[in-house]
Scaffold this active site. Structure first.
Site, mmCIF file in Angstrom:
data_model
loop_
_atom_site.group_PDB
_atom_site.id
_atom_site.type_symbol
_atom_site.label_atom_id
_atom_site.label_comp_id
_atom_site.label_asym_id
_atom_site.label_seq_id
_atom_site.Cartn_x
_atom_site.Cartn_y
_atom_site.Cartn_z
ATOM 1 N N CYS A 164 0.840 -1.186 0.000
ATOM 2 C CA CYS A 164 0.000 0.000 0.000
ATOM 3 C C CYS A 164 0.888 1.254 0.000
ATOM 4 O O CYS A 164 1.953 1.276 0.597
ATOM 5 C CB CYS A 164 -0.932 0.087 1.197
ATOM 6 S SG CYS A 164 -2.047 -1.300 1.335
ATOM 7 N N ARG A 171 3.860 -0.257 -4.920
ATOM 8 C CA ARG A 171 3.592 -0.797 -3.583
ATOM 9 C C ARG A 171 2.269 -1.553 -3.507
ATOM 10 O O ARG A 171 1.978 -2.218 -2.506
ATOM 11 C CB ARG A 171 3.557 0.336 -2.546
ATOM 12 C CG ARG A 171 4.864 1.075 -2.426
ATOM 13 C CD ARG A 171 4.752 2.186 -1.402
ATOM 14 N NE ARG A 171 4.596 1.653 -0.065
ATOM 15 C CZ ARG A 171 5.582 1.345 0.754
ATOM 16 N NH1 ARG A 171 6.828 1.520 0.364
ATOM 17 N NH2 ARG A 171 5.351 0.868 1.948
ATOM 18 N N TRP A 215 -2.892 -2.712 -1.678
ATOM 19 C CA TRP A 215 -2.585 -4.122 -1.908
ATOM 20 C C TRP A 215 -3.355 -4.866 -0.821
ATOM 21 O O TRP A 215 -3.040 -4.765 0.360
ATOM 22 C CB TRP A 215 -1.081 -4.372 -1.796
ATOM 23 C CG TRP A 215 -0.693 -5.763 -2.156
ATOM 24 C CD1 TRP A 215 -0.421 -6.231 -3.411
ATOM 25 C CD2 TRP A 215 -0.506 -6.870 -1.266
ATOM 26 N NE1 TRP A 215 -0.092 -7.562 -3.356
ATOM 27 C CE2 TRP A 215 -0.142 -7.981 -2.057
ATOM 28 C CE3 TRP A 215 -0.624 -7.043 0.116
ATOM 29 C CZ2 TRP A 215 0.113 -9.228 -1.515
ATOM 30 C CZ3 TRP A 215 -0.368 -8.291 0.649
ATOM 31 C CH2 TRP A 215 -0.002 -9.363 -0.164
ATOM 32 N N ASN A 246 -1.374 1.984 5.874
ATOM 33 C CA ASN A 246 -0.535 0.927 5.301
ATOM 34 C C ASN A 246 -0.101 0.050 6.469
ATOM 35 O O ASN A 246 0.406 0.560 7.458
ATOM 36 C CB ASN A 246 0.685 1.585 4.628
ATOM 37 C CG ASN A 246 1.723 0.588 4.210
ATOM 38 O OD1 ASN A 246 1.410 -0.574 3.948
ATOM 39 N ND2 ASN A 246 2.965 1.036 4.148
ATOM 40 N N GLY A 247 -0.331 -1.266 6.369
ATOM 41 C CA GLY A 247 0.052 -2.156 7.470
ATOM 42 C C GLY A 247 -1.098 -3.077 7.832
ATOM 43 O O GLY A 247 -2.060 -3.207 7.069
ATOM 44 N N GLU A 270 16.512 -18.191 -8.871
ATOM 45 C CA GLU A 270 16.085 -16.843 -9.225
ATOM 46 C C GLU A 270 15.418 -16.840 -10.608
ATOM 47 O O GLU A 270 14.409 -16.152 -10.815
ATOM 48 C CB GLU A 270 17.297 -15.898 -9.177
ATOM 49 C CG GLU A 270 17.063 -14.476 -9.626
ATOM 50 C CD GLU A 270 15.984 -13.719 -8.849
ATOM 51 O OE1 GLU A 270 15.511 -14.194 -7.803
ATOM 52 O OE2 GLU A 270 15.601 -12.637 -9.327
ATOM 53 N N LYS A 303 11.595 -15.573 -11.346
ATOM 54 C CA LYS A 303 11.263 -14.557 -12.353
ATOM 55 C C LYS A 303 10.164 -15.076 -13.274
ATOM 56 O O LYS A 303 9.205 -14.380 -13.558
ATOM 57 C CB LYS A 303 12.481 -14.194 -13.220
ATOM 58 C CG LYS A 303 13.549 -13.380 -12.594
ATOM 59 C CD LYS A 303 13.204 -11.940 -12.318
ATOM 60 C CE LYS A 303 12.542 -11.785 -10.976
ATOM 61 N NZ LYS A 303 13.358 -11.645 -9.828
ATOM 62 N N GLU A 327 6.692 -15.345 -11.441
ATOM 63 C CA GLU A 327 6.002 -14.128 -10.991
ATOM 64 C C GLU A 327 5.491 -13.268 -12.122
ATOM 65 O O GLU A 327 4.470 -12.596 -11.965
ATOM 66 C CB GLU A 327 6.834 -13.322 -9.983
ATOM 67 C CG GLU A 327 8.035 -12.614 -10.521
ATOM 68 C CD GLU A 327 8.827 -11.893 -9.438
ATOM 69 O OE1 GLU A 327 8.236 -11.374 -8.490
ATOM 70 O OE2 GLU A 327 10.061 -11.863 -9.548
ATOM 71 N N HIS A 386 16.153 -37.894 -7.692
ATOM 72 C CA HIS A 386 15.539 -38.191 -6.397
ATOM 73 C C HIS A 386 14.061 -37.800 -6.373
ATOM 74 O O HIS A 386 13.484 -37.662 -5.294
ATOM 75 C CB HIS A 386 16.316 -37.488 -5.275
ATOM 76 C CG HIS A 386 17.742 -37.941 -5.220
ATOM 77 N ND1 HIS A 386 18.112 -39.179 -4.769
ATOM 78 C CD2 HIS A 386 18.881 -37.332 -5.626
ATOM 79 C CE1 HIS A 386 19.422 -39.306 -4.871
ATOM 80 N NE2 HIS A 386 19.911 -38.198 -5.392
ATOM 81 N N LYS A 418 5.597 -4.459 -4.852
ATOM 82 C CA LYS A 418 7.055 -4.341 -4.899
ATOM 83 C C LYS A 418 7.669 -4.443 -3.508
ATOM 84 O O LYS A 418 8.679 -5.091 -3.316
ATOM 85 C CB LYS A 418 7.410 -2.990 -5.535
ATOM 86 C CG LYS A 418 8.895 -2.717 -5.638
ATOM 87 C CD LYS A 418 9.508 -3.551 -6.719
ATOM 88 C CE LYS A 418 11.011 -3.363 -6.824
ATOM 89 N NZ LYS A 418 11.638 -4.481 -7.536
HETATM 90 C C1 AGP Z 1 11.313 -10.614 -6.627
HETATM 91 O O1 AGP Z 1 11.230 -10.353 -7.964
HETATM 92 C C2 AGP Z 1 10.320 -9.983 -5.758
HETATM 93 N N1 AGP Z 1 10.072 -8.644 -6.023
HETATM 94 C C3 AGP Z 1 10.457 -10.322 -4.277
HETATM 95 O O2 AGP Z 1 10.768 -11.660 -4.141
HETATM 96 C C4 AGP Z 1 11.458 -9.476 -3.446
HETATM 97 O O3 AGP Z 1 12.766 -9.789 -3.781
HETATM 98 C C5 AGP Z 1 11.192 -9.731 -1.961
HETATM 99 O O4 AGP Z 1 9.892 -9.321 -1.657
HETATM 100 C C6 AGP Z 1 12.179 -9.032 -1.059
HETATM 101 O O5 AGP Z 1 12.137 -7.651 -1.216
HETATM 102 P P1 AGP Z 1 13.309 -6.736 -0.682
HETATM 103 O O6 AGP Z 1 14.539 -7.076 -1.468
HETATM 104 O O7 AGP Z 1 12.837 -5.329 -0.943
HETATM 105 O O8 AGP Z 1 13.481 -7.025 0.765
#
Ligand code: AGP
Length: 610
Positions: free
Chosen positions: A2, A27, A75, A100-101, A483, A487, A490, A506, A605
């Site tokens: 948010c 956000r 969000w 926010n929270g 990673e 990617k 997501e 395994h 984000k």
């Molecule tokens: C990855 O593409 C995501 N945006 C997410 O996994 C992100 O890395 C994670 O939420 C951690 O965020 P930060 O690096 O701001 O702590």
């Protein structure tokens, strides 16, 4: 999650608030709203389901006049994305509030307030706060005192901003667990969850600390600590060396951010290495003393940042010879563990505000760890402020929800940390010079890898109609594969898993058939032959391989295998180099699938709630 914006000015603020929300959309972006006290002293409010552009349209069609207001991009946590659940929340059309929270005791508060006659129109935890403030004001308190008294009853995390129609020149805000920054203008003052939202109107900022309250009017701002005592907080003047957060010529922020990597890695290295050495003073004044006594490292992070921690484990143990544990922050903070003597806690985070990482850091500080360090991309963030040492990644604003340049700059910072620790543990000057030379070569090597973009775009066509994918690597390339899988899932919504290739037989081998593309990263390292055997097992079961391989690895394209070749690179920087093609692959698959690349569904984000 948010985003909050507020403005107390002597000019119309609707456009400022909406522009601020657009900049905060990273956000959260499931709904948005704005509330403004108009010139007749009434609260005007628009809320819309969907992105800020929808709200913008509403504000254009039905303008909201007034020079004091608050706004929010959401969000969803409590209650689905909907107009009713969107902020601002109102109580009796007298008070409007954005939050926010998460309020953990919202059910209990809702019961109490319902018993007092308040009617709830949303499923949110936030609506309890606005009615609570209203119920306190009914007893004769002004807005500031009511916010203070209400906050005493809240359990959980919040950054919030409140306005009351009878106090048309004041915004009251409070911070506990979620970031808030004040932006100072001339005859106008602002607040937001992130300074990015306010760069259009000011470059002077004050970051509120935990427990702080602030009262803003066009001509003044007053800050109080958790006890209600007036306090002064540092004013920060931001210069415009901060990189631009515009898309430029690129179709998506993510693509722009992938292409920025050679440049931001140069920025991250600048001032931290000489021709043949790392410049340790760049780690901060206390660095020498802290590194001298470090006998072990505990890394804590989430998501992509956790993956960079996983890479670091291979480097810190393999090169520096220092024991290194890595843990996802949301696990670390809730389990019992043994604290090894002289352990340095290292948090890694793009935003510096990730709730789990921050909570884990705060917990670690109570448990007798030797010192704390953060590798972070936002200089004014909570993690930076609360850690003993901070090594900043100079990635600039990362807007795409899928992290790209933040990851590779984190890896660069972790290589620097590895060298610093290794030097205390027998790493020779020759080895240091060799490693530093690899770092000097890195930006140019990445520029060359980016020229593979078209071949990777072609390769991506094979993924667009698939529902699953497997990513394989061995050794330090396993977290690179992790990673890569993150990617792809997501932004393209294709289910993707990663495995260390040796684990295939395994279990996961059972998944392999012609419908399961298998991506492998294959630099020419000591595990290459092992990886080849694993990939042969895949081919023998009809799996189609997509391999990013070193020119000299002996792989070539053929039946059931597509190979994209990379020039040989020094082993130290191979994890950074092999990340780039995986980022491009995910990007092109997502574009083919027509997903919202920069703002994928259900994500935000900066994850500032638990
Ligand atoms: C990855 O593409 C995501 N945006 C997410 O996994 C992100 O890395 C994670 O939420 C951690 O965020 P930060 O690096 O701001 O702590």
């Amino acid at each position: 999650m948010c985003g909050i914006v507020g403005a107390a000015a002597r000019r119309e603020v609707a456009a400022i608030l909406v522009e601020g929300l657009k900049r905060l959309e990273y956000r959260g972006y499931d709904s948005a709203g704005v509330a403004i006290i108009n010139h007749q002293g009434e609260i005007g409010c628009h809320k819309r389901l969907g992105k800020v552009a929808v709200l913008d349209q509403a504000v254009t069609e039905q303008p909201l006049a007034g020079s004091l207001g608050i706004a929010h991009t959401r969000w969803a946590t409590h209650g689905k994305p909907s107009e009713e659940n969107a902020h601002p929340h109102l109580s009796n059309n007298e008070i409007a509030l954005v939050h926010n929270g998460i309020i953990e005791n919202h059910e209990q508060l809702r019961e109490q307030l319902t018993a007092q006659g308040y009617v709830f129109v949303s499923q949110t935890d936030t609506e309890t706060i606005v009615h609570l403030i209203h119920s306190i004001m009914k007893k004769g308190e002004d807005l500031f005192s009511a916010v203070k008294l209400a906050v005493e009853q809240l359990e959980g995390a919040f950054g919030l901003a409140v306005i009351h129609k009878n106090e048309p020149e004041r915004i009251v805000c409070a911070r506990s667990g979620s970031p808030l920054v004040l932006g100072l203008g001339i005859g106008e003052n602002f607040l937001a969850s992130d300074q990015l939202a306010l760069r259009q109107v000011t470059d002077r900022f004050i970051y509120l600390e935990e427990g702080d309250f602030a009262v803003l009017s066009p001509d003044s701002y007053d800050i109080y600590d958790a006890q209600g005592e007036p306090v002064k907080r540092k004013l920060v003047q931001l210069t415009d060396k901060t990189k631009s957060a515009d898309k430029g010529q690129y179709r998506h922020y993510m693509l722009k951010e992938i292409y920025e990597q050679p440049e931001v890695i140069k920025d991250t290295l600048r001032g931290r290495i000489s021709k043949d050495k790392i410049l340790e003073q760049a780690f901060g004044a206390q660095a020498k003393e802290i590194f001298d006594k470090t006998k072990a490292v505990q890394i804590i992070a989430c998501g992509t940042s956790y993956h960079s921690g996983m890479v670091a484990k291979y480097l810190i143990e393999g090169i520096a010879g220092v024991p290194c544990r890595v843990e996802v922050a949301s696990e670390f903070r809730y389990r019992k563990f043994v604290v090894q003597d002289d352990t340095l806690i290292v948090t890694i985070s793009q935003s510096g505000e990730t709730a789990d990482t921050l909570a884990a850091l705060r917990l670690a500080k109570t448990l007798g760890y030797a010192a704390t360090m953060t590798i972070c991309n936002v200089a004014q963030s909570s993690l930076v402020r609360e850690s003993d040492l901070a090594l900043m990644t100079e990635a600039g604003p990362e807007v795409g929800v899928a992290s790209t340049k933040a990851f590779t700059t984190q890896l660069v910072a972790l290589v620097l940390l590895t060298i610093a620790l290794g030097k205390r543990n027998g790493l020779s000057a020759e080895k240091e010079a060799e490693m530093v030379s690899s770092l000097h070569q890195l930006p140019q090597i990445l520029s060359e890898v980016l020229t593979l973009d078209q071949s990777i775009e072609k390769m991506s066509e094979a993924f667009a109609d698939k529902h699953n994918a497997l990513f394989l690597g061995r050794g330090v390339q396993w977290p690179v594969a992790m990673e890569g899988a993150l990617k792809l899932k997501e932004i393209s919504y294709i289910h993707a898993e990663s495995y260390p290739a040796g684990e295939l037989k395994h279990g996961p081998l059972a998944l392999v058939d012609s419908e399961m593309p298998i991506v492998a990263v294959a630099p020419n390292d000591e595990l290459l032959e092992k990886l080849k055997s694993n990939l042969e097992e895949v081919q023998a079961r009809g799996g189609e391989l997509f391999v990013f391989a070193d020119n000299n690895s002996g792989f070539s394209s053929g039946d059931g295998i597509t190979v994209i070749k990379l020039a040989p690179v020094p082993e130290l920087i191979a994890p950074i180099v092999y990340t780039i093609p995986l980022q491009l692959l995910s990007y092109h698959v997502a574009v083919l699938k027509g997903t919202d690349v920069d703002q994928p569904r259900n994500l935000a984000k900066s994850v500032t709630v638990e």
